[in-house]
Design a protein around this motif. Sequence first.
Motif, mmCIF file in Angstrom:
data_model
loop_
_atom_site.group_PDB
_atom_site.id
_atom_site.type_symbol
_atom_site.label_atom_id
_atom_site.label_comp_id
_atom_site.label_asym_id
_atom_site.label_seq_id
_atom_site.Cartn_x
_atom_site.Cartn_y
_atom_site.Cartn_z
ATOM 1 N N ARG A 114 30.878 42.375 38.835
ATOM 2 C CA ARG A 114 30.559 41.032 39.337
ATOM 3 C C ARG A 114 29.291 40.461 38.716
ATOM 4 N NH1 ARG A 114 34.420 38.593 40.151
ATOM 5 N NH2 ARG A 114 33.249 37.056 41.360
ATOM 6 N N ASN A 115 28.937 40.941 37.546
ATOM 7 C CA ASN A 115 27.812 40.351 36.820
ATOM 8 C C ASN A 115 28.298 39.145 36.029
ATOM 9 O OD1 ASN A 115 25.895 42.387 37.592
ATOM 10 N ND2 ASN A 115 26.885 43.770 36.140
ATOM 11 N N LEU A 116 27.555 38.054 36.110
ATOM 12 C CA LEU A 116 27.946 36.834 35.420
ATOM 13 C C LEU A 116 27.931 37.033 33.908
ATOM 14 C CD1 LEU A 116 28.579 33.756 35.556
ATOM 15 C CD2 LEU A 116 26.107 33.364 35.423
ATOM 16 N N GLN A 117 29.051 36.697 33.255
ATOM 17 C CA GLN A 117 29.150 36.818 31.806
ATOM 18 C C GLN A 117 29.139 35.473 31.095
ATOM 19 O OE1 GLN A 117 29.286 40.036 30.220
ATOM 20 N NE2 GLN A 117 28.531 40.354 32.309
ATOM 21 N N GLY A 118 29.529 34.415 31.816
ATOM 22 C CA GLY A 118 29.561 33.107 31.178
ATOM 23 C C GLY A 118 30.553 32.182 31.847
ATOM 24 N N VAL A 119 31.134 31.294 31.047
ATOM 25 C CA VAL A 119 32.035 30.251 31.561
ATOM 26 C C VAL A 119 33.319 30.244 30.754
ATOM 27 C CG1 VAL A 119 32.346 27.752 31.847
ATOM 28 C CG2 VAL A 119 30.153 28.812 32.422
ATOM 29 N N PHE A 120 34.438 30.111 31.460
ATOM 30 C CA PHE A 120 35.737 29.894 30.818
ATOM 31 C C PHE A 120 36.140 28.453 31.089
ATOM 32 C CE2 PHE A 120 40.349 29.552 31.276
ATOM 33 C CZ PHE A 120 40.751 29.937 30.003
#
Length: 423
Positions: free
Chosen positions: A380-386
């Motif tokens: 659940r670590n933020l990786q970015g945006v799709f």
Amino acid sequence: MHELHVLKAELEVQNEEMRCMHLALEQSRNRDRDLYEFSPVGYLTLSHEGRITEANFAAATLLGQSKKHLYGQPFARHLIQKHADRWHLHFKRTLQSDATLSCELEVKRADASTVTVILESRCRTPDGSPIVGVTLTDITVRKQADEKLRVSDLALKAVSQGVLISSADGLIVSVNDAFMAITGFDESEILGHTCLFVQGPRTDPKTVAEIRMARETLTYFAGEILNYRKDGSVFWNDLTISPVLDTQGILTHFIGITRDITARKLIEIEKMKLDQRLRDQQFYTRSLIEANIDALITTDPAGIITDVNKQMQLLTDCTRDELIGSPLKKYFTDPDRAEVVNNLVLIGQKISNYELIVRARNGKETVVSYNATTIHDRDRNLQGVFAAARDVTERTPLDLLLQEKNEEMQSARLVTDHANRTK
């Protein structure tokens, strides 16, 4: 007069922003310098002649000299004599390549002691003149530990490996307990026979031929072969065969070493199957992405593009390589608005059917319906945006009216959200 006051105020704001930017840049440079200077890895910069032009504290400590005394010295001076040629060849290859190259060298310190290092180097030409960046990692302790492990491993193999001795004509004259345990045969069933009794239908004829050739030419053989136990089960044999010659060079015996590596081979085979399934799944997933009629984009949290599909390339008139690594907002007619949308997504707000205009490199503008959500890893670590952008240039008047109303509502919400965050 009022306009002059406004202009003055704007200039003061700009000057303050510039001052803050310079301060941040200076702080960043200081951090980078500290990371470089106090890194546990030695860093050197060499001229195209191989002379040291820059060194960090770890490199100076490794070489046993102060940085001041290192500058201008040929790096080759700090190597033991037998590694000088290896270094010169490595340095020549580095100057001719743009890849990072590595080699193992023994460094001579100022106090005459030596350390073993892994050296990695890469050539750069920042101002047209080649310079070589070098990292030095001390592996002396690791090498000593490896040597201890090697000796221990040899002792262990002497006990756990199967050993057989055959005469010059290939008849077995002696075996150890480990060989009998691996194959399941008793000594009485082995002595006086050739090794054909451990071969079967699935034994590779090519490997058998290689063994025969090694025996005939009195050369060392090392390879893996599928053999059979007494009960008919198979095992993978990591086999070595060495000829034994007397003082006149006449063959007297062969010594064979057998090691059961079945468990390792089964893991390798299973890994190969899993790797193939993963490649198939990745290909399938990529095919779905490329077949999508929408332009699909992923970005990191800073808004830098990390992946795109073919539709995005067509929409922007840019290649995949050109898009990846660039800011997503630059491909919209209103970059600030696009950035605000992206920031709202990052704080958890869902963006659906938001109208933006994409401007391609050739100047073509396309109205798109923009949808975006966040990407997280399994922890659940933020990786970015799709994000997905659909070309909605061709719409009915009713669609346009509804979109206009929706856009007004979203714009108002964006303004409100932005105002709330700045309080």
